[in-house]
Design a protein around this motif. Structure first.
Motif, PDB file in Angstrom:
ATOM      1  N   THR A 177      72.525   1.581  28.458  1.00 48.99           N
ATOM      2  CA  THR A 177      72.692   1.099  27.095  1.00 48.99           C
ATOM      3  C   THR A 177      71.952  -0.224  26.951  1.00 48.99           C
ATOM      4  O   THR A 177      71.439  -0.760  27.940  1.00 48.99           O
ATOM      5  CB  THR A 177      74.170   0.973  26.697  1.00 48.99           C
ATOM      6  N   TYR A 179      75.260  -5.838  26.168  1.00 44.31           N
ATOM      7  CA  TYR A 179      76.601  -5.920  26.755  1.00 44.31           C
ATOM      8  C   TYR A 179      77.653  -5.537  25.726  1.00 44.31           C
ATOM      9  O   TYR A 179      78.709  -5.001  26.079  1.00 44.31           O
ATOM     10  CB  TYR A 179      76.850  -7.322  27.308  1.00 44.31           C
ATOM     11  N   LYS A 207      77.809  -1.789  25.925  1.00 36.56           N
ATOM     12  CA  LYS A 207      78.469  -1.371  27.170  1.00 36.56           C
ATOM     13  C   LYS A 207      79.978  -1.448  27.015  1.00 36.56           C
ATOM     14  O   LYS A 207      80.701  -0.493  27.361  1.00 36.56           O
ATOM     15  CB  LYS A 207      78.011  -2.247  28.327  1.00 36.56           C
ATOM     16  N   ALA A 249      83.013   0.901  34.081  1.00 37.01           N
ATOM     17  CA  ALA A 249      81.921  -0.062  33.914  1.00 37.01           C
ATOM     18  C   ALA A 249      80.856   0.123  34.976  1.00 37.01           C
ATOM     19  O   ALA A 249      79.669  -0.172  34.744  1.00 37.01           O
ATOM     20  CB  ALA A 249      82.472  -1.491  33.966  1.00 37.01           C
ATOM     21  N   ILE A 293      77.737   2.293  34.024  1.00 33.26           N
ATOM     22  CA  ILE A 293      76.893   1.905  32.897  1.00 33.26           C
ATOM     23  C   ILE A 293      75.984   0.739  33.279  1.00 33.26           C
ATOM     24  O   ILE A 293      76.455  -0.282  33.773  1.00 33.26           O
ATOM     25  CB  ILE A 293      77.747   1.503  31.678  1.00 33.26           C
ATOM     26  N   VAL A 331      73.099  -1.978  31.764  1.00 34.95           N
ATOM     27  CA  VAL A 331      72.505  -2.576  30.568  1.00 34.95           C
ATOM     28  C   VAL A 331      71.026  -2.829  30.831  1.00 34.95           C
ATOM     29  O   VAL A 331      70.668  -3.504  31.802  1.00 34.95           O
ATOM     30  CB  VAL A 331      73.212  -3.894  30.191  1.00 34.95           C
TER      31      VAL A 331
END
Length: 374
Positions: A146, A149, A152, A163, A166, A168
């Motif tokens: 993604t 933040y 996310k 988390a 994922i 960033v």
């Protein structure tokens, strides 16, 4: 390794945010890793001007995804069939969706969850599709990428995703934003009937982009402005609503509101470069590319104080409440007429294209790919 990429939104002179994200990153990644073979999956003939490397094989995957049933068939049946045929080691999809049954590991890019927060802004036929498919992709993917933040955290909370899954990767400033001559700016202004200083609102016209409040704010701003600024909406008007049209029609300054429709890269570049300021007060964004485009062009930006926009802009743009036409109008006044503020914002934004660059984005994506392949 054989890496397949969903590039269906990479279309010459027809790209919006996801198309640019795909093009800017995947051309860099494939060029930086000639030891791997890349397959770019299109749903229609691709433009021959795209300069893909020798290690890139463009593949036309039918059908053309113009309507929802064809989009569904493309993702769920056509793509897996091609992945099996080419014996792909990885599939990367930058447009939210993954086939539910993949023959290889899959990485999905979920740019934001605007459709979860504003379902009313989607056509009825897509209102359930986007949340269902995106949640499914989040749950079945090997990794999720993604672009902020903020996004996310939104994905973690909405879909109960770890988390650790994922990454960033941010975005970068589009390569078409380059210096232009005064002659080119004059030409594009003449083309669209712009005969004075103007603020530009770039991107697709969509209810989420806050078009009605921007028009209302512009009217309030112009009532007290000594200069006859124009407001230029530069982007695809496919999602333009009757309410947007009515707001423009009712504005006492409707003759100074210009809708260009979709424009090509060179025209958009000249329009941004020639603008007095950029207005980007969207209700919800996963990143906010126009903030970087304003920084590259050296013009001040007015943007929203919510979602990802305040994260990306920081103190390099003027932040306002996007739900308040009065505050937007006041922001327009400051960003157009307060020259000390304009200078300060432009100076603070100079570093943004270095902080958020497609080179860095590509490196972060490749790191994620390596996590999956090793």
């Amino acid at each position: 390794m054989k890496i397949a990429v969903n590039t269906r939104l990479v279309q010459k002179d027809r790209m919006d945010g996801i198309g640019w994200f795909t093009y800017e990153t995947m051309t860099r990644i494939s060029a930086a890793h000639p030891e791997h073979q890349f397959f770019f999956l299109f749903d229609r003939p691709y433009d021959k001007e795209f300069n893909f490397g020798k290690n890139v094989t463009p593949v036309i995957v039918r059908p053309i995804t113009r309507i929802r049933p064809l989009l569904k068939f493309w993702h769920r049946f056509s793509v897996p069939r091609v992945l099996k045929k080419i014996k792909a080691d990885l599939y990367l999809s930058p447009d939210f969706f993954l086939p539910p049954a993949l023959p290889c590991p899959g990485i999905v890019v979920i740019h934001d969850l605007n459709f979860e927060h504003f379902p009313e802004f989607l056509p009825l036929e897509y209102r359930k599709l986007y949340p269902f498919w995106t949640r499914q992709a989040a749950e079945t993917s090997t990794r999720i990428l993604t672009v902020s933040y903020f996004s996310k955290q939104d994905i973690i909370e909405k879909y109960n995703i770890s988390a650790e899954k994922i990454d960033v990767v941010f975005c970068g400033v589009n390569s078409f934003i380059q210096p232009v001559s005064d002659f080119q700016i004059a030409n594009v202004k003449h083309l669209y009937g712009i005969d004075s200083n103007y603020m530009i609102v770039p991107g697709t016209l969509h209810p989420r982009k806050n078009t009605q409040r921007i028009i209302e704010a512009f009217g309030k701003f112009r009532q007290h402005s000594a200069e006859a600024f124009k407001l230029v909406f530069a982007g695809n008007n496919r999602w333009m609503t009757a309410e947007m049209k009515q707001s423009c029609h009712e504005s006492p300054f409707r003759d100074d509101i210009i809708f260009t429709g979709r424009v090509g890269e060179s025209q958009m570049n000249a329009l941004i470069q020639g603008a007095h300021a950029l207005v980007f007060v969207s209700l919800f964004e996963g990143f906010g590319l126009p903030i970087l485009e304003a920084a590259r062009a050296g013009i001040p930006a007015l943007t929203s104080n919510n979602t990802s926009m305040k994260e990306i802009a920081g103190d390099s743009a003027l932040l306002v409440n996007p739900y308040s036409p009065e505050e937007i109008a006041e922001g327009m006044n400051h960003i157009c007429n307060n020259y000390a503020l304009r200078y300060k914002l432009v100076q603070k934004s100079i570093s943004l294209p270095d902080i958020y660059s497609w080179d860095k984005t590509s490196e972060l994506i490749w790191t994620s790919i390596i996590k999956v392949l090793t």
